[in-house]
Design a protein around this motif. Sequence first.
Motif, PDB file in Angstrom:
ATOM      1  N   HIS A   1       5.183  12.650   6.546  1.00 44.86           N
ATOM      2  CA  HIS A   1       6.483  13.097   7.475  1.00 44.86           C
ATOM      3  C   HIS A   1       7.589  13.621   6.249  1.00 44.86           C
ATOM      4  CE1 HIS A   1       5.299  11.846  11.298  1.00 44.86           C
ATOM      5  NE2 HIS A   1       5.136  10.490  10.759  1.00 44.86           N
ATOM      6  N   ILE A   2       7.619  12.909   5.258  1.00 46.43           N
ATOM      7  CA  ILE A   2       8.587  13.666   4.330  1.00 46.43           C
ATOM      8  C   ILE A   2       8.097  14.872   3.680  1.00 46.43           C
ATOM      9  CG2 ILE A   2       9.243  13.425   1.738  1.00 46.43           C
ATOM     10  CD1 ILE A   2       9.136  10.366   2.340  1.00 46.43           C
TER      11      ILE A   2
ATOM     12  N   ARG B   1       0.795  -1.122   0.169  1.00 46.95           N
ATOM     13  CA  ARG B   1      -0.058   0.048  -0.057  1.00 46.95           C
ATOM     14  C   ARG B   1       0.846   1.326   0.226  1.00 46.95           C
ATOM     15  NH1 ARG B   1      -4.994  -0.746  -1.193  1.00 46.95           N
ATOM     16  NH2 ARG B   1      -5.712   1.256  -0.084  1.00 46.95           N
ATOM     17  N   PHE B   2       0.415   2.370  -0.509  1.00 47.27           N
ATOM     18  CA  PHE B   2       0.873   3.770  -0.593  1.00 47.27           C
ATOM     19  C   PHE B   2       1.074   4.161   1.013  1.00 47.27           C
ATOM     20  CE2 PHE B   2       1.281   8.162  -1.119  1.00 47.27           C
ATOM     21  CZ  PHE B   2       2.218   8.267  -2.172  1.00 47.27           C
ATOM     22  N   PRO B   3       2.334   4.454   1.422  1.00 50.54           N
ATOM     23  CA  PRO B   3       2.769   4.800   2.958  1.00 50.54           C
ATOM     24  C   PRO B   3       2.421   6.135   3.157  1.00 50.54           C
ATOM     25  CG  PRO B   3       4.621   4.779   1.827  1.00 50.54           C
ATOM     26  CD  PRO B   3       3.651   4.374   0.514  1.00 50.54           C
ATOM     27  N   VAL B   4       0.941   6.725   3.145  1.00 48.83           N
ATOM     28  CA  VAL B   4       0.552   7.909   3.651  1.00 48.83           C
ATOM     29  C   VAL B   4       1.351   8.456   4.928  1.00 48.83           C
ATOM     30  CG1 VAL B   4      -1.442   9.452   4.127  1.00 48.83           C
ATOM     31  CG2 VAL B   4      -1.598   7.291   2.608  1.00 48.83           C
ATOM     32  N   SER B   5       1.422   7.983   5.865  1.00 49.42           N
ATOM     33  CA  SER B   5       2.043   8.697   6.920  1.00 49.42           C
ATOM     34  C   SER B   5       3.471   8.826   6.965  1.00 49.42           C
ATOM     35  CB  SER B   5       1.824   7.616   8.264  1.00 49.42           C
ATOM     36  OG  SER B   5       2.239   6.506   8.145  1.00 49.42           O
TER      37      SER B   5
ATOM     38  N   ARG C   1      12.312  11.801  -2.896  1.00 49.37           N
ATOM     39  CA  ARG C   1      12.480  11.084  -1.713  1.00 49.37           C
ATOM     40  C   ARG C   1      11.137   9.885  -1.538  1.00 49.37           C
ATOM     41  NH1 ARG C   1      13.407  14.660   3.586  1.00 49.37           N
ATOM     42  NH2 ARG C   1      13.038  12.719   4.485  1.00 49.37           N
ATOM     43  N   VAL C   2       9.911  10.342  -2.278  1.00 51.84           N
ATOM     44  CA  VAL C   2       8.911   9.431  -2.348  1.00 51.84           C
ATOM     45  C   VAL C   2       9.335   8.096  -3.127  1.00 51.84           C
ATOM     46  CG1 VAL C   2       6.439   9.166  -2.772  1.00 51.84           C
ATOM     47  CG2 VAL C   2       7.181  11.159  -1.326  1.00 51.84           C
TER      48      VAL C   2
END
Length: 160
Positions: free
Chosen positions: A64-65, A56-60, A98-99
Amino acid sequence: MDFAKLRSSSFGTDVDNQRKPRSISTVSFMDEPSHTDELHPPVKLENTYQMSPTKRFPVSTVRHILKDVLQNYLQEERYEPELCRQMTKTISEVIKARVKDLMVPRYKIICLIHIGQLNNQGLRIGSRCLWDPNNDTFATQDFQNGSLYAVATVYGVYYE
């Protein structure tokens, strides 16, 4: 007939190559589907028929990024229109890199940055797109100091 004084009707320039300098575009077409690269032939992949993501796409983590990058780049900055125009491009590229380092497979990353002068005004940002609520998601973060505000949004859109 004096050929040295002829003008080109389609370009409006003198024949003797006295052109005015033109601006350089900052848009890259390397990721466009029509781009051909002779050094790296296109990779042929089989269909996977994978309809949902394995990761899954790491929303949290993305949030933070966003918070970290906005604070590091804008904490001490004052609002100047030309500087902020360049900062939106820089911040967007840093966040996107970074993402992408998180290596979330099969997600398209879209990064939007809004920077404006802080003058006690209201702001409402909206977006519309074709959306799969089960797999597509986004992360957003806002920032403000005494002179400017910024809103960063990263969309993670799943490739089926």
